[in-house]
Write an enzyme that holds these catalytic residues in place. Structure first.
Site, PDB file in Angstrom:
ATOM      1  N   GLY A  33      11.651  18.639 -28.557  1.00  0.00           N
ATOM      2  CA  GLY A  33      10.613  18.775 -27.550  1.00  0.00           C
ATOM      3  C   GLY A  33      10.189  20.226 -27.376  1.00  0.00           C
ATOM      4  N   GLY A  34      10.746  20.873 -26.361  1.00  0.00           N
ATOM      5  CA  GLY A  34      10.361  22.247 -26.001  1.00  0.00           C
ATOM      6  C   GLY A  34      10.273  23.214 -27.176  1.00  0.00           C
TER       7      GLY A  34
ATOM      8  N   SER B 158      17.268  19.383 -26.109  1.00  0.00           N
ATOM      9  CA  SER B 158      17.405  20.841 -26.216  1.00  0.00           C
ATOM     10  C   SER B 158      17.821  21.332 -27.603  1.00  0.00           C
ATOM     11  CB  SER B 158      18.376  21.361 -25.154  1.00  0.00           C
ATOM     12  OG  SER B 158      17.908  21.015 -23.863  1.00  0.00           O
TER      13      SER B 158
ATOM     14  N   ASN C 110       8.129  16.555 -30.722  1.00  0.00           N
ATOM     15  CA  ASN C 110       7.569  15.759 -29.630  1.00  0.00           C
ATOM     16  C   ASN C 110       6.856  16.726 -28.691  1.00  0.00           C
ATOM     17  OD1 ASN C 110       6.965  14.072 -27.545  1.00  0.00           O
ATOM     18  ND2 ASN C 110       9.079  13.732 -26.870  1.00  0.00           N
ATOM     19  N   TRP C 111       5.528  16.774 -28.848  1.00  0.00           N
ATOM     20  CA  TRP C 111       4.755  17.753 -28.062  1.00  0.00           C
ATOM     21  C   TRP C 111       4.567  17.322 -26.618  1.00  0.00           C
ATOM     22  CZ3 TRP C 111       0.316  19.026 -32.085  1.00  0.00           C
ATOM     23  CH2 TRP C 111       0.824  19.914 -33.029  1.00  0.00           C
ATOM     24  N   LYS C 112       4.856  16.073 -26.322  1.00  0.00           N
ATOM     25  CA  LYS C 112       4.664  15.564 -24.949  1.00  0.00           C
ATOM     26  C   LYS C 112       3.212  15.845 -24.507  1.00  0.00           C
ATOM     27  CE  LYS C 112       9.572  16.121 -24.341  1.00  0.00           C
ATOM     28  NZ  LYS C 112      10.703  16.327 -23.476  1.00  0.00           N
TER      29      LYS C 112
ATOM     30  N   GLU D 287      19.045  10.499 -27.179  1.00  0.00           N
ATOM     31  CA  GLU D 287      18.667  11.632 -26.334  1.00  0.00           C
ATOM     32  C   GLU D 287      19.350  11.502 -24.980  1.00  0.00           C
ATOM     33  OE1 GLU D 287      14.709  13.446 -27.816  1.00  0.00           O
ATOM     34  OE2 GLU D 287      14.232  11.883 -26.385  1.00  0.00           O
TER      35      GLU D 287
ATOM     36  N   HIS E  85      10.925   6.550 -24.603  1.00  0.00           N
ATOM     37  CA  HIS E  85      11.393   7.901 -24.266  1.00  0.00           C
ATOM     38  C   HIS E  85      11.826   7.922 -22.794  1.00  0.00           C
ATOM     39  CE1 HIS E  85      11.464  12.156 -23.453  1.00  0.00           C
ATOM     40  NE2 HIS E  85      11.544  12.335 -24.763  1.00  0.00           N
TER      41      HIS E  85
END
Ligand code: PGA
Length: 247
Positions: A231-232, A210, A8-10, A159, A89
């Site tokens: 994500g990150g 995370s 998930n690159w956001k 999440e 989300h």
């Protein structure tokens, strides 16, 4: 077992960086998806044409078409070969006031186009502290999936909001404990089975919050966890590859 790992690159990277990323993703037996910003999807579609990586969008309109300035429909995403689309989300719920009812409409739009919704659910830290996790998740699932016929085409991403790096600014990023994840995933699968006896057990439940190379192996080895939403740690191809190769 084959897992589903979705990046998930956001609202990060650029078209150039995303195309470089795609070239460097390592082959794996797992199902890999990338949820890219809307403006990258067209180029990503071409780049992924001969790759075993599925394209995903990060959101969709709750309406089919018409005068909805700024929105992108499920039909448009289908034309771009999106296999998956995130819905609900927590960043959309928190920053854009998205409700369970909106999420329900979006899921129906996606399913009508044959796109698999990745329904994100999760409790806030304050709800967890009051031991309301199960109640919150139950409500989110029931409302988001109300009247949904092809429930087995939906993927769930658990999440916990307190474990997502966005909401841990300035703190040490920590994911939920393995016991927490196991217990909550079991609970979610139970609710889904009760909601749809014949199809509920087929629904995949991913974990997100995370997930990174140092914890992906232990999290993804849990039999209750069918994959991860990352994500990150999906913003650098080296750490995304490390996650893919950890299982
Ligand atoms: P994170 O994000 O891996 O950076 O915690 C996960 C997500 O928000 O989907």
């Amino acid at each position: 077992m084959r897992k589903i790992i979705i990046a998930n690159w956001k609202m990060n990277l650029s078209i150039t960086k995303s195309l470089e990323f795609v070239k460097k993703v390592k082959k794996t037996k797992h199902m890999v998806g990338i949820a890219a910003p809307y403006t990258f999807l067209c180029e990503m579609k071409k780049a992924l044409a001969h790759k075993k990586i599925q394209l995903a969008a990060q959101d969709v309109a709750r309406f089919a078409e018409g005068a909805y300035t700024g929105e992108v429909s499920a039909k448009m995403l289908k034309k771009l070969n999106c296999t998956y689309c995130l819905v609900g989300h927590s960043e959309r719920r928190v920053y854009f006031a998205e409700t369970d009812e909106n999420v329900n409409e979006k899921i129906k739009q996606l399913l009508a186009q044959g796109i698999k919704p990745v329904l994100c659910i999760g409790e806030k830290a304050s709800e967890r502290n009051k031991k309301l996790t199960k109640k919150v998740l139950n409500k989110q699932l029931k409302k988001a999936l109300q009247g949904v016929k092809n429930i087995d085409k939906v993927i769930i991403a658990y999440e916990p909001i307190w474990a997502i790096s966005t909401f841990q600014k300035g703190k040490q990023k920590k994911s939920a404990s393995l016991d927490d994840i196991m217990e909550v995933h079991k609970y979610i699968k139970n609710v889904l089975e009760k909601m749809s006896k014949s199809k509920g057990s087929k629904i995949k439940v991913l974990y997100g919050g995370s997930v990174k190379p140092s914890n992906s192996q232990e999290i993804l080895s849990l039999k209750e966890v069918d994959g991860a939403l990352v994500g990150g740690a999906s913003l650098k191809v080296s750490s995304f590859n490390a996650i893919l190769q950890s299982i």
